[in-house]
Design an enzyme around this catalytic site. Structure first.
Site, short mmCIF file in Angstrom:
data_model
loop_
_atom_site.label_atom_id
_atom_site.label_comp_id
_atom_site.label_asym_id
_atom_site.label_seq_id
_atom_site.Cartn_x
_atom_site.Cartn_y
_atom_site.Cartn_z
NE ARG A 99 -3.93 -2.04 2.12
CZ ARG A 99 -4.89 -2.15 3.01
NH1 ARG A 99 -4.95 -1.33 4.03
NH2 ARG A 99 -5.80 -3.09 2.88
CG ASP A 119 -14.32 5.01 7.91
OD1 ASP A 119 -14.83 3.89 8.05
OD2 ASP A 119 -13.08 5.17 7.77
C1 LIG Z 1 -13.41 -3.34 7.87
S1 LIG Z 1 -14.17 -1.75 7.81
C2 LIG Z 1 -15.71 -2.09 8.61
C3 LIG Z 1 -16.87 -1.45 7.91
C4 LIG Z 1 -18.25 -1.76 8.47
N1 LIG Z 1 -18.36 -1.31 9.85
C5 LIG Z 1 -18.58 -3.23 8.37
O1 LIG Z 1 -18.55 -3.93 9.39
O2 LIG Z 1 -18.85 -3.70 7.25
C6 LIG Z 1 -13.26 -0.86 9.07
C7 LIG Z 1 -13.38 0.65 8.94
O3 LIG Z 1 -12.87 1.25 10.14
C8 LIG Z 1 -12.27 2.47 9.78
N2 LIG Z 1 -11.36 2.91 10.87
C9 LIG Z 1 -10.16 2.41 11.22
N3 LIG Z 1 -9.63 3.09 12.26
C10 LIG Z 1 -10.54 4.04 12.58
C11 LIG Z 1 -10.58 5.07 13.56
N4 LIG Z 1 -9.58 5.26 14.42
N5 LIG Z 1 -11.66 5.88 13.60
C12 LIG Z 1 -12.70 5.70 12.71
N6 LIG Z 1 -12.71 4.76 11.77
C13 LIG Z 1 -11.65 3.92 11.69
C14 LIG Z 1 -11.56 2.16 8.48
O4 LIG Z 1 -11.28 3.32 7.73
C15 LIG Z 1 -12.56 1.22 7.80
O5 LIG Z 1 -13.37 1.90 6.87
#
Ligand SMILES: C[S@@+](CC[C@H](N)C(=O)[O-])C[C@H]1O[C@@H](n2cnc3c(N)ncnc32)[C@H](O)[C@@H]1O
Length: 263
Positions: free
Chosen positions: A32, A137
């Site tokens: 990445r 997010d």
């Molecule tokens: C695997 S996705 C999950 C999406 C959705 N909640 C689902 O379960 O399908 C994880 C998300 O968490 C976000 N994320 C990671 N660290 C974060 C933080 N400190 N604050 C807010 N969002 C965060 C990432 O950008 C990503 O879009």
């Protein structure tokens, strides 16, 4: 990418987002960040680390967007939406004057908040109610996609037929766009779960799914404590299938299958 480069980048990722980049993630970080190295016309990872230090204002966002994992889908872990329809919405129907607030706290590209909006519209007359969904997010790229509400048509065609009419087919035939009646229920904002939360009102339901797996235990416990505070009395918390509340168990009543109620 040397050990030193990797540990510099992991430290920044952890400090800013809480995301733990263990050694097992080295390959992923390599591929990445290599894209950023190329895009910036640099030739070494060490140069990228220096650039990131020097141009934090400009590059930090890109760096964070590069290391997040955004896997998601419509009606993922469908039992949460079934519970929302059968249990939670049934209670709301009895109290139609109360405002309803739902938070999709790591919404990625949007299927989670749109699945919530679709579940609401299909099960309660939302136009007569004060209902709002907040979708947040950390990653600004996924938020942009979420706001657009556009998805490959193939993805939408995989959903049960009942949901197909929630989308318009784009003229190009390759994409589908969520209808405004669902989008209109959602407010999208960038928010770091580790940073301050500007929301003043408490929530009836919080979806915090498949994000704490990227955090360490201390960060998880602190976050679950804050989510507990952010819920109304008896509010609900939904977490991901491979997650659990560990040190925050005493704050919530388990209702089965990663659904919890504030004690
Ligand atoms: C695997 S996705 C999950 C999406 C959705 N909640 C689902 O379960 O399908 C994880 C998300 O968490 C976000 N994320 C990671 N660290 C974060 C933080 N400190 N604050 C807010 N969002 C965060 C990432 O950008 C990503 O879009």
């Amino acid at each position: 990418m040397t050990e030193q480069d990797f540990s510099r980048l992991s430290r920044i990722a952890f400090d800013v987002s809480g995301i733990v980049l263990s050694d097992a993630k080295k390959e992923l970080v390599y591929s990445r960040i290599a894209r950023r190295v190329r895009a910036l016309g640099l030739s070494r990872f060490s140069e990228y680390c220096e650039y990131l230090d020097r141009e934090k204002e400009k590059e930090l966002n890109e760096f964070i967007n590069s290391i997040t994992t955004n896997l998601t889908s419509f009606f993922r872990e469908s039992h949460h939406f079934e519970f929302l329809a059968k249990e939670i919405i049934t209670q709301w129907r009895k109290n139609p004057k109360e405002p309803i607030r739902i938070w999709s706290s790591a919404c990625s590209t949007g299927p989670e908040p749109y699945s919530i909006a679709i579940t609401l519209r299909k099960n309660i007359k939302v136009d007569n109610l004060d209902i709002r969904i907040l979708a947040t997010d950390l990653d600004s790229d996924v938020l942009k996609k979420a706001k657009s509400g556009e998805y490959p048509l193939k993805e939408i065609e995989l959903l049960p037929r009942d949901y197909h009419n929630c989308f318009y087919k784009n003229e190009d035939g390759a994409k589908a766009r969520i209808k405004d009646e669902y989008k209109g229920l959602i407010q999208f904002n960038r928010l770091n779960l580790l940073g301050p939360w500007p929301m003043k009102k408490k929530f009836d339901v919080i979806f915090c799914r498949n994000v704490v797996i990227y955090f360490n235990k201390d960060t998880q416990v602190e976050l679950f404590n804050r989510l507990h505070d952010a819920l109304k009395p008896n509010g609900y918390l939904m977490i991901g299938h491979s997650e659990n509340l560990y040190g925050a168990n005493h704050l919530f009543k388990p209702l089965g299958r990663t659904i919890y109620q504030k004690k």
